[in-house]
Design an enzyme around this catalytic site. Structure first.
Site, mmCIF file in Angstrom:
data_model
loop_
_atom_site.group_PDB
_atom_site.id
_atom_site.type_symbol
_atom_site.label_atom_id
_atom_site.label_comp_id
_atom_site.label_asym_id
_atom_site.label_seq_id
_atom_site.Cartn_x
_atom_site.Cartn_y
_atom_site.Cartn_z
ATOM 1 N N THR A 6 0.757 -1.172 -0.180
ATOM 2 C CA THR A 6 0.168 0.037 -0.075
ATOM 3 C C THR A 6 0.991 1.248 0.015
ATOM 4 O O THR A 6 1.612 1.288 0.887
ATOM 5 C CB THR A 6 -0.843 0.053 1.326
ATOM 6 O OG1 THR A 6 -1.444 -1.096 1.060
ATOM 7 C CG2 THR A 6 -1.792 1.185 1.363
ATOM 8 N N GLU A 12 -3.702 -4.943 -2.655
ATOM 9 C CA GLU A 12 -4.270 -6.209 -2.051
ATOM 10 C C GLU A 12 -5.302 -5.905 -1.014
ATOM 11 O O GLU A 12 -5.565 -4.871 -0.688
ATOM 12 C CB GLU A 12 -3.197 -6.802 -1.279
ATOM 13 C CG GLU A 12 -3.506 -8.354 -0.839
ATOM 14 C CD GLU A 12 -4.024 -9.145 -1.863
ATOM 15 O OE1 GLU A 12 -3.404 -9.358 -2.856
ATOM 16 O OE2 GLU A 12 -5.261 -9.501 -1.698
ATOM 17 N N PHE A 13 -6.296 -6.804 -1.343
ATOM 18 C CA PHE A 13 -7.746 -6.451 -0.570
ATOM 19 C C PHE A 13 -7.810 -7.550 0.661
ATOM 20 O O PHE A 13 -8.900 -7.442 1.159
ATOM 21 C CB PHE A 13 -8.888 -6.212 -1.375
ATOM 22 C CG PHE A 13 -8.533 -5.007 -2.184
ATOM 23 C CD1 PHE A 13 -8.722 -3.751 -1.855
ATOM 24 C CD2 PHE A 13 -8.164 -5.123 -3.844
ATOM 25 C CE1 PHE A 13 -8.356 -2.578 -2.503
ATOM 26 C CE2 PHE A 13 -8.178 -4.069 -4.422
ATOM 27 C CZ PHE A 13 -8.225 -2.738 -3.960
ATOM 28 N N CYS A 15 -3.551 -2.220 9.007
ATOM 29 C CA CYS A 15 -3.649 -1.342 7.894
ATOM 30 C C CYS A 15 -4.598 -0.107 8.219
ATOM 31 O O CYS A 15 -4.321 0.838 7.752
ATOM 32 C CB CYS A 15 -4.312 -2.502 6.953
ATOM 33 S SG CYS A 15 -3.622 -3.917 6.804
ATOM 34 N N LYS A 33 -7.894 -8.976 15.906
ATOM 35 C CA LYS A 33 -9.347 -9.736 15.518
ATOM 36 C C LYS A 33 -9.217 -10.915 15.451
ATOM 37 O O LYS A 33 -7.973 -11.550 15.817
ATOM 38 C CB LYS A 33 -9.602 -8.972 14.308
ATOM 39 C CG LYS A 33 -8.493 -9.486 13.119
ATOM 40 C CD LYS A 33 -8.814 -9.175 11.548
ATOM 41 C CE LYS A 33 -9.455 -10.140 10.864
ATOM 42 N NZ LYS A 33 -9.770 -10.054 9.435
ATOM 43 N N LYS A 52 -2.673 2.562 9.963
ATOM 44 C CA LYS A 52 -1.907 3.017 9.170
ATOM 45 C C LYS A 52 -2.263 4.017 7.979
ATOM 46 O O LYS A 52 -1.985 4.894 7.654
ATOM 47 C CB LYS A 52 -0.798 2.076 8.694
ATOM 48 C CG LYS A 52 0.013 2.207 7.579
ATOM 49 C CD LYS A 52 0.776 0.983 7.345
ATOM 50 C CE LYS A 52 0.003 -0.027 6.480
ATOM 51 N NZ LYS A 52 0.351 0.203 5.242
ATOM 52 N N ASN A 100 -9.901 1.060 2.395
ATOM 53 C CA ASN A 100 -9.699 1.029 3.685
ATOM 54 C C ASN A 100 -10.233 2.024 4.516
ATOM 55 O O ASN A 100 -10.805 1.997 5.680
ATOM 56 C CB ASN A 100 -8.255 0.938 4.037
ATOM 57 C CG ASN A 100 -7.679 -0.485 3.811
ATOM 58 O OD1 ASN A 100 -8.400 -1.539 3.492
ATOM 59 N ND2 ASN A 100 -6.516 -0.824 4.199
ATOM 60 N N ALA A 116 -19.971 -2.805 16.366
ATOM 61 C CA ALA A 116 -19.236 -1.800 16.977
ATOM 62 C C ALA A 116 -18.470 -2.730 17.964
ATOM 63 O O ALA A 116 -18.431 -3.729 17.992
ATOM 64 C CB ALA A 116 -20.330 -1.193 17.931
ATOM 65 N N GLU A 155 -6.549 -10.368 7.110
ATOM 66 C CA GLU A 155 -5.935 -11.199 7.975
ATOM 67 C C GLU A 155 -6.849 -12.229 8.800
ATOM 68 O O GLU A 155 -7.962 -11.867 8.924
ATOM 69 C CB GLU A 155 -5.179 -10.475 9.037
ATOM 70 C CG GLU A 155 -3.731 -9.911 8.367
ATOM 71 C CD GLU A 155 -3.040 -9.193 9.541
ATOM 72 O OE1 GLU A 155 -2.990 -9.618 10.572
ATOM 73 O OE2 GLU A 155 -2.340 -8.288 9.255
HETATM 74 C C1 UGA Z 1 -8.227 -4.661 6.249
HETATM 75 C C2 UGA Z 1 -9.158 -4.513 5.024
HETATM 76 O O1 UGA Z 1 -10.344 -5.086 5.656
HETATM 77 C C3 UGA Z 1 -8.841 -5.436 3.832
HETATM 78 O O2 UGA Z 1 -9.664 -5.329 2.588
HETATM 79 C C4 UGA Z 1 -7.395 -4.803 3.373
HETATM 80 O O3 UGA Z 1 -6.670 -5.821 2.565
HETATM 81 C C5 UGA Z 1 -6.439 -4.893 4.732
HETATM 82 O O4 UGA Z 1 -6.857 -4.130 5.762
HETATM 83 C C6 UGA Z 1 -5.056 -4.304 4.386
HETATM 84 O O5 UGA Z 1 -4.998 -3.074 3.959
HETATM 85 O O6 UGA Z 1 -4.273 -4.905 4.198
HETATM 86 P P1 UGA Z 1 -7.609 -6.388 8.080
HETATM 87 O O7 UGA Z 1 -6.852 -5.143 8.880
HETATM 88 O O8 UGA Z 1 -6.845 -7.712 7.887
HETATM 89 O O9 UGA Z 1 -8.034 -6.209 6.631
HETATM 90 O O10 UGA Z 1 -8.881 -6.825 8.983
HETATM 91 P P2 UGA Z 1 -10.316 -6.523 9.131
HETATM 92 O O11 UGA Z 1 -11.208 -7.532 8.965
HETATM 93 O O12 UGA Z 1 -10.662 -5.428 7.901
HETATM 94 O O13 UGA Z 1 -10.636 -5.734 10.412
HETATM 95 C C7 UGA Z 1 -9.875 -4.557 10.453
HETATM 96 C C8 UGA Z 1 -10.344 -4.110 11.935
HETATM 97 O O14 UGA Z 1 -11.594 -3.920 12.027
HETATM 98 C C9 UGA Z 1 -10.174 -5.187 13.171
HETATM 99 O O15 UGA Z 1 -9.817 -4.497 14.459
HETATM 100 C C10 UGA Z 1 -11.541 -5.599 13.430
HETATM 101 O O16 UGA Z 1 -11.886 -6.241 14.612
HETATM 102 C C11 UGA Z 1 -12.395 -4.404 13.221
HETATM 103 N N1 UGA Z 1 -13.738 -4.677 12.812
HETATM 104 C C12 UGA Z 1 -14.229 -5.194 11.447
HETATM 105 C C13 UGA Z 1 -14.758 -4.187 13.632
HETATM 106 O O17 UGA Z 1 -14.511 -3.515 14.498
HETATM 107 N N2 UGA Z 1 -16.008 -4.264 13.274
HETATM 108 C C14 UGA Z 1 -16.361 -5.069 11.971
HETATM 109 O O18 UGA Z 1 -17.609 -5.029 11.991
HETATM 110 C C15 UGA Z 1 -15.353 -5.503 11.157
#
Ligand code: UGA
Length: 456
Positions: A138, A161-162, A276, A337, A279, A224, A268, A165
């Site tokens: 990114t 990349e999307f 990600c 997470k 940052k 993001n 929530a 984790e």
């Molecule tokens: C995120 C994006 O979802 C990906 O699409 C992207 O590729 C990635 O960043 C990146 O830039 O590399 P990631 O950080 O691995 O992915 O995980 P997420 O599932 O997006 O969760 C991010 C945060 O949001 C976590 O702390 C999670 O607990 C929180 N979250 C997620 C919530 O609090 N509520 C939700 O409904 C969903």
């Protein structure tokens, strides 16, 4: 802009198996490389960290990611690991080189491009006029242009990349879209990318979105920050729900049925974390300031998230009337997470820091992330680690920070018997409040009023 199908049909029929190199064996690079091998390509992966390469050569993934170990084993003949870029690339007739190194925040929040430019520079003299260089990391808008200038080629592609984790392998093998940002003059480089991804999109060209490089770089940030904005909005609504005795979980279901909003990414919690969202929100904020655009929305997304962690910690402090001395507080969940061993920017870091600094004795548990959390947090006399249930003996409170499956249906009878005070802070809203209150627990969550009775 021409479509992926048009370009592909105009291109020559290529050998399906391509030779690919990936620089960087972190979550993105490693998963990308392993998935490209899984769909039939020959992949050469490089990382400067020799320990990582040793582990990978012995068939083990240095990170926990569902399905990754299995794919590493089953694709062994197509995967090659090196700690030296020249060795990985020279004389191998590599067609596509991915750069997938980290671009962490620097002290001011800008994306630190040191590793990226180091990787790009190391390609000078190793690539030929046909090699396609793909920036997967990114990066701020304009970075691919800089890489192109450095390498003296326009065959530099932005391919963000999307993957998430925890579900990275699945996301990589079944993407909802593949964004390819290219120089207007380089259709044959795009053709190579389309052939590379063909077995992944399985002929569904609609999944391939072609655009210019700068828009592609911006698309990654846009995705993001849009998701982070949803979460900050939900977290702010959650605080309002608490004050007005409404229930954020009901509100979530109510708005998620609106097709324009949709049900995803509306939970929530204690604030978003990971490597990600925090940052990328900061990096885009810095990019806005650089061009003198006031980042009104971006600042609000970030402020709400910083505040949400404090809000969660304050719930515990308020309950104990801001006196945590001699209180034994158990925390379940250290990863940012569920499904990952990653504790970077985890809400647990700040919440636990607040608790131990207020003299609480914290005992923590996580199924996968204890080691990475320990590394990030450091040692503290008031913080120890124990088994999921062992931690609970004599506890004054149980705080849930990560919604691991292991925590979803715990043994409440054992928990009730082990704890000194039956006090629950469920900051992922996964437990049944009515059931717990019936069993004599005090229950507090996010976005819902707490139990009426205080047991301090
Ligand atoms: C995120 C994006 O979802 C990906 O699409 C992207 O590729 C990635 O960043 C990146 O830039 O590399 P990631 O950080 O691995 O992915 O995980 P997420 O599932 O997006 O969760 C991010 C945060 O949001 C976590 O702390 C999670 O607990 C929180 N979250 C997620 C919530 O609090 N509520 C939700 O409904 C969903």
């Amino acid at each position: 802009m021409v479509s992926a199908q048009e370009i592909s049909q105009a291109g020559q029929i290529r050998d399906a198996r391509m030779r690919v190199a990936v620089i960087g064996c972190g979550y993105v690079g490693l998963v990308t490389g392993v998935c490209l091998a899984e769909v039939g390509h020959e992949v050469h992966l490089v990382d400067l960290d020799k320990k990582k390469i040793e582990m990978l050569n012995s068939g083990k993934a240095p990170i926990y990611e569902l399905g990754l170990d299995l794919l590493l084993q089953s694709n062994k003949p197509s995967l090659h690991f090196y700690s030296d870029i020249t060795e990985a690339i020279q004389d191998r007739d590599i067609e596509v080189i991915f750069i997938a190194v980290g671009t962490p925040s620097d002290k001011e929040g800008h994306a630190d491009l040191t590793a990226l430019f180091r990787a790009a520079r190391s390609l000078i003299g190793l690539i030929n006029e046909k090699t396609v260089v793909v920036v997967k990391s990114t990066v701020p808008v304009g970075t691919c242009d800089n890489v192109a200038e450095m390498l003296d080629t326009q065959r530099v592609i932005s391919n963000p990349e999307f993957l998430k984790e925890g579900t990275a392998v699945k996301d990589c093998l079944e993407p909802d879209r593949v964004v390819i940002g290219h120089h207007f003059d380089c259709n044959d480089a795009v053709d190579i990318m389309i052939h590379l991804y063909y077995p992944i999109v399985r002929g569904d060209y609609d999944k391939i979105v072609l655009m210019d490089r700068r828009s592609s770089e911006m698309t990654k940030y846009a995705a993001n920050v849009m998701l982070a904005a949803r979460l900050s909005m939900m977290n702010e609504l959650a605080v309002l729900c608490e004050k007005y005795d409404a229930d954020i979980e009901q509100v979530r279901l109510g708005i998620g049925k609106d097709e324009r909003i949709g049900p995803h990414f509306l939970k929530a919690g204690p604030g978003y974390g990971g490597s990600c969202f925090p940052k990328d929100v900061s990096a885009l904020l810095c990019m806005a300031e650089k061009v003198k655009v006031e980042p009104i929305m971006l600042s609000a997304i970030k402020d709400r998230n910083d505040n949400q962690r404090y809000h969660a910690a304050c719930k515990i402090l308020d309950y104990f009337r801001w006196s945590l001395q001699d209180k034994r507080i158990v925390v379940w969940g250290l990863a940012f997470k569920a499904g990952t061993d990653d504790a970077r920017e985890s809400p647990a870091l700040e919440i636990i820091r607040t608790l131990v600094e207020k003299d609480a004795m914290v005992v923590a548990h996580d199924p996968k992330a204890t080691e990475t959390f320990q590394e990030a947090f450091g040692d503290h006399d008031n913080l120890s680690y124990n088994g999921q249930y062992g931690a609970l003996f004599g506890a004054d409170a149980l705080v849930l920070l990560t919604d691991w499956d292991e925590y979803k249906k715990p043994n409440w009878e054992l928990i009730g018997r082990s704890m000194y005070k039956k006090t629950i802070f469920d900051f992922r809203n996964i437990w049944d409040r009515e059931h717990l209150e019936r069993d004599g627990f005090y229950y507090e969550s996010i976005g819902r009023a707490p139990s009426a009775t205080f047991f301090v």
